[in-house]
Design a protein around this motif. Sequence first.
Motif, mmCIF file in Angstrom:
data_model
loop_
_atom_site.group_PDB
_atom_site.id
_atom_site.type_symbol
_atom_site.label_atom_id
_atom_site.label_comp_id
_atom_site.label_asym_id
_atom_site.label_seq_id
_atom_site.Cartn_x
_atom_site.Cartn_y
_atom_site.Cartn_z
ATOM 1 N N GLY A 60 -9.659 -6.373 8.389
ATOM 2 C CA GLY A 60 -10.667 -5.859 9.316
ATOM 3 C C GLY A 60 -12.030 -6.462 9.052
ATOM 4 O O GLY A 60 -12.766 -6.804 9.980
ATOM 5 N N SER A 97 -21.406 -14.779 19.146
ATOM 6 C CA SER A 97 -22.840 -14.905 18.971
ATOM 7 C C SER A 97 -23.223 -16.341 19.251
ATOM 8 O O SER A 97 -22.429 -17.260 19.089
ATOM 9 N N ARG A 109 -21.569 -14.230 5.104
ATOM 10 C CA ARG A 109 -21.194 -12.891 5.526
ATOM 11 C C ARG A 109 -19.716 -12.639 5.315
ATOM 12 O O ARG A 109 -19.313 -11.531 4.972
ATOM 13 N N LEU A 137 1.625 4.267 -3.011
ATOM 14 C CA LEU A 137 1.568 5.714 -2.798
ATOM 15 C C LEU A 137 2.874 6.389 -3.211
ATOM 16 O O LEU A 137 2.977 7.611 -3.177
ATOM 17 N N THR A 155 -15.215 -12.409 14.715
ATOM 18 C CA THR A 155 -15.468 -12.076 16.107
ATOM 19 C C THR A 155 -16.969 -11.999 16.393
ATOM 20 O O THR A 155 -17.427 -12.355 17.488
ATOM 21 N N ALA A 156 -17.749 -11.590 15.404
ATOM 22 C CA ALA A 156 -19.199 -11.575 15.601
ATOM 23 C C ALA A 156 -19.712 -13.003 15.783
ATOM 24 O O ALA A 156 -20.529 -13.276 16.665
ATOM 25 N N TYR A 208 -11.996 -9.954 10.403
ATOM 26 C CA TYR A 208 -12.071 -9.844 11.872
ATOM 27 C C TYR A 208 -13.520 -9.680 12.335
ATOM 28 O O TYR A 208 -13.960 -10.335 13.259
ATOM 29 N N ASP A 209 -14.220 -8.739 11.681
ATOM 30 C CA ASP A 209 -15.581 -8.418 12.112
ATOM 31 C C ASP A 209 -16.468 -9.654 12.086
ATOM 32 O O ASP A 209 -17.203 -9.918 13.027
ATOM 33 N N ALA A 218 -16.897 -6.561 -0.155
ATOM 34 C CA ALA A 218 -17.163 -5.140 0.078
ATOM 35 C C ALA A 218 -15.892 -4.366 0.439
ATOM 36 O O ALA A 218 -15.793 -3.181 0.164
ATOM 37 N N ALA A 219 -14.935 -5.063 1.053
ATOM 38 C CA ALA A 219 -13.747 -4.348 1.547
ATOM 39 C C ALA A 219 -12.672 -4.198 0.482
ATOM 40 O O ALA A 219 -11.684 -3.513 0.686
ATOM 41 N N ARG A 220 -12.828 -4.847 -0.656
ATOM 42 C CA ARG A 220 -11.787 -4.786 -1.681
ATOM 43 C C ARG A 220 -11.575 -3.398 -2.221
ATOM 44 O O ARG A 220 -12.540 -2.677 -2.439
ATOM 45 N N SER A 267 -5.198 -4.069 5.252
ATOM 46 C CA SER A 267 -5.843 -3.859 6.543
ATOM 47 C C SER A 267 -7.365 -3.800 6.419
ATOM 48 O O SER A 267 -8.074 -4.178 7.346
ATOM 49 N N SER A 268 -7.872 -3.363 5.257
ATOM 50 C CA SER A 268 -9.329 -3.259 5.159
ATOM 51 C C SER A 268 -9.981 -4.639 5.053
ATOM 52 O O SER A 268 -10.989 -4.896 5.684
ATOM 53 N N GLU A 312 0.832 -1.207 0.000
ATOM 54 C CA GLU A 312 0.000 0.000 0.000
ATOM 55 C C GLU A 312 0.869 1.260 0.000
ATOM 56 O O GLU A 312 0.579 2.215 -0.714
ATOM 57 N N TRP A 313 1.938 1.224 0.787
ATOM 58 C CA TRP A 313 2.838 2.391 0.816
ATOM 59 C C TRP A 313 3.605 2.502 -0.500
ATOM 60 O O TRP A 313 3.879 3.611 -0.967
#
Lengths: 313, 417
Positions: free
Chosen positions: B385, B397, B408, B97, B392-393, B388-389, B415-417, B381-382, B93-94
């Motif tokens: 993350g 649960s 999911r 940039l 962990t959910a 992770y969501d 969605a995070a791509r 990281s996206s 990612e860096w």
Amino acid sequence: MTQSPPLSEPTRAVRKVHKPSLGDRLAEQIPRLVVSPTMLIAVVFIYGFMIWTVVLSFSTSRILPRYEFIGWQNYQRLFGNERWMVALTNLGIYGVLFVVICLAIGLLLAILLDQKIRAEGFLRTVYLYPMALSFIVTGTVWKWLLNPSVGIQRFGRELGFENFRFDWLVSSDMSIYTVVIAAVWQSSGFVMALFLAGLRGVDDSIIKAAQIDGASRITVYTRIIIPSLRPVFFSAIIMLAHIAIKSFDLALALTGGGPGYSSDLPAIFMYQFSFTRGQMGVGAASAVIMLMGVMAILIPYLYSELRVKKDDR
Amino acid sequence: MKFQKTLLGAAIAGTLASGSMAGEVEVLHWWTSGGEAAAIAVLRDMVEEEGHTWTDFSVAGGAGENAMTVLRARAVSGNPPASAQIKGLEIQEWGDLGFLASLDDVAAANGWDDFLPEEVASVMKYNGEYVAVPVNVHRVNWMWINPEVLASAGASVPTTLDELWETADQLQEAGYTAIAHGGQAWQDATIFESLVLATGGPELYSRAFVDHDEDALTSDAMREAFTHLRRVTEYLDQGAPGRDWDQATSMVIRGEAGMQFMGDWAKGEFTAAGLTAGEDYLCVAFPGTEGTFTHNVDSLAMFEQRTEANREAQQTMARLVLSSDFQETFNQNKGSIPVRLDHDMSTFDECAQASMETFLATSQSGEGLVPSMAHGMSTTSSIQGAIYDVVTAYFNSTSMTEDQAVNRLAAAVRAAR
């Protein structure tokens, strides 16, 4: 607002004769000069950054700001995100309960303290004291108290109630209510102080008149005193509501947003997406939604404030 | 005034005397805890011995979150440090940039390609050029065991998932907390990735977590991994949610819990408690993942510098990081293993030697060496993350089914791509 007050008549009269000296002109400009740095800082660092955030929320920014615009995509992503919806629902639960319970407890405490009791000053300080702590401290203390293996639950069991259960902190369904408990503990003393000031401002003669007319104590409170506290209710609600929307440190210290993300709040979501997940665009979009939430509360407030002033004139 | 001129002259003379060599390296890192700080101080001394200046720029806290925030601010203002602790896909990612500097000259001069495993080297390269230097290798798929607890419960060390549940049952019956765990998203994900590796093998693991292939993400092995993950929650104590990993490790050390699933940084806690590997505690591969290696490589990425002297210093530091001396002391302190395949492991403990053995075997065969998802080696990281969501959910649960979880998961990754 920024206009200097109109000069009084005599000064004007003098001015007609003499040309205003440099000193006079300077004196006239000084209020503006003094205010302008603050103004400039406010404009750049508050309003400027707000606009920047709005701009970013429409961009493809990931780990750093980037100015390629993609319309409403970040907002679509945001509202397609399960976690954001959980955060919003939590904010609803937390915000409403926090404000309502704080008002109820604050009012009750204020009324009780207003009964001309002994040691009022001391008691007032006791109730007000939690406000002197930061939310981080409150969160950490309550985390220990509510932790089932060291806190209240264990205490209950050691007293002999073997089946005593108080595990809200580690339960996904109940964790957001622990945030409410801690926040209410911290803020209701402050609300009490507001109400107490309000109660002291109620005109004694009205109450006495009501008492002569045979009104009971309860009637005096429900029909006269509490209605006359309306402006206090108003300011308290405004202050509590935006404390609720900004809440970040308390939930982070108390539950860390967990278990899972069950006690997540919009501010935590915004921070994580903008700064740790490299999704600055989505994070900015969530910040804009929060800003709109705050505005939805502030604008009616400002509107009514300004209107009241006009009526006064 | 005169004095100042003299001073300036002296300064210029000083610079000239040492040639264009003496530069400054500013290193942004979050190796701030006791052992880690001692480990990085070694590099500082080595750099200073070469005649360069080292500016320490450590930002503690938040598993590097705080440091990354500072780094972004510095980069945006056009003044990035010479080097920063960045790892995994974030290096790319860096690179995208345009901030990173090439290390190809040092790499070629010191033959990095000869002793770095290809899997690791590819992470350090952006567009085929080295832009970062690996510092150490952590193995994530470890299981830490208190043998006394296992013995008193009459349980044996599990090597498959079935045996794991057997052992866990025995431990629970004997009144122990079977699995020491801290309920934080990254720790849940750490267990989950090992479970995926156990149920699906390295091939499916890579398809799911490296390529983000939808079929792999919704495969039966993935479902199975979720089923096992739910099972893990049955063996935890009530204080688990939100607990830090080192507290979970100390439960194993104190004999309250039987085992913990955690990367080899947990070893530092055992060492600090004065325990010996192989006797007082055991390190074994996560059940069902023997012969595979989930790697978590810490690295220092190099930022483009303005002056030639600083560039020189930066390159010198990169060379020193991969020197045998530094690799030896740093990794002894940190609990990880050297990234050099040719490193002599005789001074390391049993766990590190076992780790190195698997590292060598998997990197030579090219099979079984996979990047850790939970530690940012396989995804941005996206996406990390987003995974992770979901994990962990599900972990917290009681109502989410495996089918819902895999769907999911796939949706969140898309969605995070």
